[in-house]
Design an enzyme around this catalytic site. Sequence first.
Site, PDB file in Angstrom:
ATOM      1  N   SER A   1       0.730  -1.441   0.269  1.00 35.90           N
ATOM      2  CA  SER A   1       0.198  -0.016  -0.013  1.00 35.90           C
ATOM      3  C   SER A   1       0.502   1.006  -0.012  1.00 35.90           C
ATOM      4  CB  SER A   1      -1.033  -0.383   1.270  1.00 35.90           C
ATOM      5  OG  SER A   1      -1.460   1.653   1.687  1.00 35.90           O
TER       6      SER A   1
ATOM      7  N   TYR B   1      -0.879  -0.659   9.993  1.00 37.36           N
ATOM      8  CA  TYR B   1      -1.634  -0.839   8.428  1.00 37.36           C
ATOM      9  C   TYR B   1      -0.290  -0.824   7.424  1.00 37.36           C
ATOM     10  CZ  TYR B   1      -4.177  -0.927   4.510  1.00 37.36           C
ATOM     11  OH  TYR B   1      -3.769  -1.325   2.750  1.00 37.36           O
TER      12      TYR B   1
HETATM   13  P1  NAP Z   1     -11.850  -5.032   0.625  1.00 35.51           P
HETATM   14  O1  NAP Z   1     -12.460  -4.718  -0.085  1.00 35.51           O
HETATM   15  O2  NAP Z   1     -11.841  -4.303   2.119  1.00 35.51           O
HETATM   16  O3  NAP Z   1     -11.454  -6.746   0.436  1.00 35.51           O
HETATM   17  C1  NAP Z   1     -10.953  -7.766   1.770  1.00 35.51           C
HETATM   18  C2  NAP Z   1     -10.539  -9.674   0.858  1.00 35.51           C
HETATM   19  O4  NAP Z   1      -9.804  -9.622   1.775  1.00 35.51           O
HETATM   20  C3  NAP Z   1     -12.018  -9.989   0.572  1.00 35.51           C
HETATM   21  O5  NAP Z   1     -11.800 -10.189  -0.236  1.00 35.51           O
HETATM   22  C4  NAP Z   1     -11.976 -10.225   2.308  1.00 35.51           C
HETATM   23  O6  NAP Z   1     -12.585 -11.469   1.996  1.00 35.51           O
HETATM   24  C5  NAP Z   1     -10.493 -10.887   2.366  1.00 35.51           C
HETATM   25  N1  NAP Z   1      -9.817 -10.883   3.628  1.00 35.51           N
HETATM   26  C6  NAP Z   1      -9.543 -10.115   4.638  1.00 35.51           C
HETATM   27  N2  NAP Z   1      -9.549 -10.933   5.638  1.00 35.51           N
HETATM   28  C7  NAP Z   1      -9.114 -11.918   5.179  1.00 35.51           C
HETATM   29  C8  NAP Z   1      -8.188 -13.086   6.137  1.00 35.51           C
HETATM   30  N3  NAP Z   1      -8.254 -13.071   6.843  1.00 35.51           N
HETATM   31  N4  NAP Z   1      -7.948 -13.686   4.960  1.00 35.51           N
HETATM   32  C9  NAP Z   1      -8.310 -14.084   3.924  1.00 35.51           C
HETATM   33  N5  NAP Z   1      -9.404 -13.433   3.475  1.00 35.51           N
HETATM   34  C10 NAP Z   1      -9.235 -11.649   4.071  1.00 35.51           C
HETATM   35  O7  NAP Z   1     -10.382  -4.803   0.706  1.00 35.51           O
HETATM   36  P2  NAP Z   1      -9.443  -4.152  -1.168  1.00 35.51           P
HETATM   37  O8  NAP Z   1      -9.585  -2.763  -1.207  1.00 35.51           O
HETATM   38  O9  NAP Z   1     -10.208  -4.681  -1.804  1.00 35.51           O
HETATM   39  O10 NAP Z   1      -8.196  -4.718  -0.552  1.00 35.51           O
HETATM   40  C11 NAP Z   1      -7.180  -5.792  -1.405  1.00 35.51           C
HETATM   41  C12 NAP Z   1      -6.674  -5.359  -1.202  1.00 35.51           C
HETATM   42  O11 NAP Z   1      -5.301  -4.217  -1.128  1.00 35.51           O
HETATM   43  C13 NAP Z   1      -5.590  -4.771   0.874  1.00 35.51           C
HETATM   44  O12 NAP Z   1      -4.908  -5.747   1.797  1.00 35.51           O
HETATM   45  C14 NAP Z   1      -5.291  -4.330   0.680  1.00 35.51           C
HETATM   46  O13 NAP Z   1      -4.900  -3.902   2.063  1.00 35.51           O
HETATM   47  C15 NAP Z   1      -4.862  -3.481  -0.124  1.00 35.51           C
HETATM   48  N6  NAP Z   1      -5.087  -2.002  -0.519  1.00 35.51           N
HETATM   49  C16 NAP Z   1      -6.044  -1.490  -0.344  1.00 35.51           C
HETATM   50  C17 NAP Z   1      -5.943  -0.220  -0.973  1.00 35.51           C
HETATM   51  C18 NAP Z   1      -7.502   0.509  -0.932  1.00 35.51           C
HETATM   52  O14 NAP Z   1      -7.624   1.807  -1.489  1.00 35.51           O
HETATM   53  N7  NAP Z   1      -8.910  -0.181  -1.608  1.00 35.51           N
HETATM   54  C19 NAP Z   1      -5.215   0.699  -1.234  1.00 35.51           C
HETATM   55  C20 NAP Z   1      -4.121   0.293  -0.951  1.00 35.51           C
HETATM   56  C21 NAP Z   1      -3.709  -1.255  -0.912  1.00 35.51           C
HETATM   57  P3  NAP Z   1     -13.991 -11.328   2.365  1.00 35.51           P
HETATM   58  O15 NAP Z   1     -14.945 -11.186   1.696  1.00 35.51           O
HETATM   59  O16 NAP Z   1     -14.234 -13.498   2.659  1.00 35.51           O
HETATM   60  O17 NAP Z   1     -14.258 -10.852   3.616  1.00 35.51           O
END
Ligand code: NAP
Length: 248
Positions: free
Chosen positions: A143, A156
Amino acid sequence: MGVLDGKISLVTGGSRGIGRAISIALAEAGSDIAINYAHNRERAEEVAAVITKLGRKAMVFHGDVSKTEDNDRMVDEVFKAFGSVQIVVNNAGITRDKSFVKMDRKMWDDVLTTNLTGPAMVIYRTIKPMIEAGWGRVINISSIVGQMGNFGQANYAAAKGGLAALTKTLAREFAKKNVTVNAVAPGFIETDMTAEVPDAALDAVRQLTPMGRLGKPEEVAATVVFLASPAASFITGEIIGVNGGMYM
Ligand code: NAP
């Protein structure tokens, strides 16, 4: 013909948001996909249905990546179902935001075990066959917060900065085996995760982002596909920002 024809990918957290887009984009490039999820089986199955329609194999695998037993069982099930895995995308992640002095130990531990220890354990469990085969791709979703810090996200930022450091170290360890290890560091992307962020904070992000907007999951997924593809064969240990210029 896709650039990833014949490959099998494991995407953690593939049920929603960025992981969903990555799973579909890898499948569009020709890969079969093992979709891991923690809670939302229905959402994971929806992603699998999209991929099946593309003509690729997709199966869903439950497992909380922060728990060793879950993690090991989940990876074993993937190997049993698919036979092998050549591309591992550590995407699953959570936030538990609070200013540092108000952050309790559980908030710290939950984020560190899910966002840093989880990916390390997934790699530990999947790396040997990639090394033996002499080809593999590990792509960690870090991130921008791991690169520049962010108020209220000490846990985080530490986890994502740690994931970037892990990426560089494993890139060095596996380079001679033709297994590349890279990270993608998204800026602020439109998903459920950022839907929790107050509007005023998102407006501030837009102002600080030269491109003036949040990113889309597909824009992160395209970079993951590139890193998995033969076009990225000499790239390892990189942390690639997908952030509209917010950090450079
Ligand atoms: P999101 O919409 O909240 O989705 C999170 C995903 O992770 C879901 O598929 C969830 O599964 C899964 N998950 C959460 N905890 C888990 C665990 N303990 N074991 C297995 N699966 C788990 O998040 P996102 O925004 O798509 O983010 C995806 C990645 O990108 C993350 O690593 C996040 O830190 C990173 N990221 C996001 C952003 C942003 O702005 N969105 C920016 C930088 C980095 P369920 O559906 O089953 O809950």
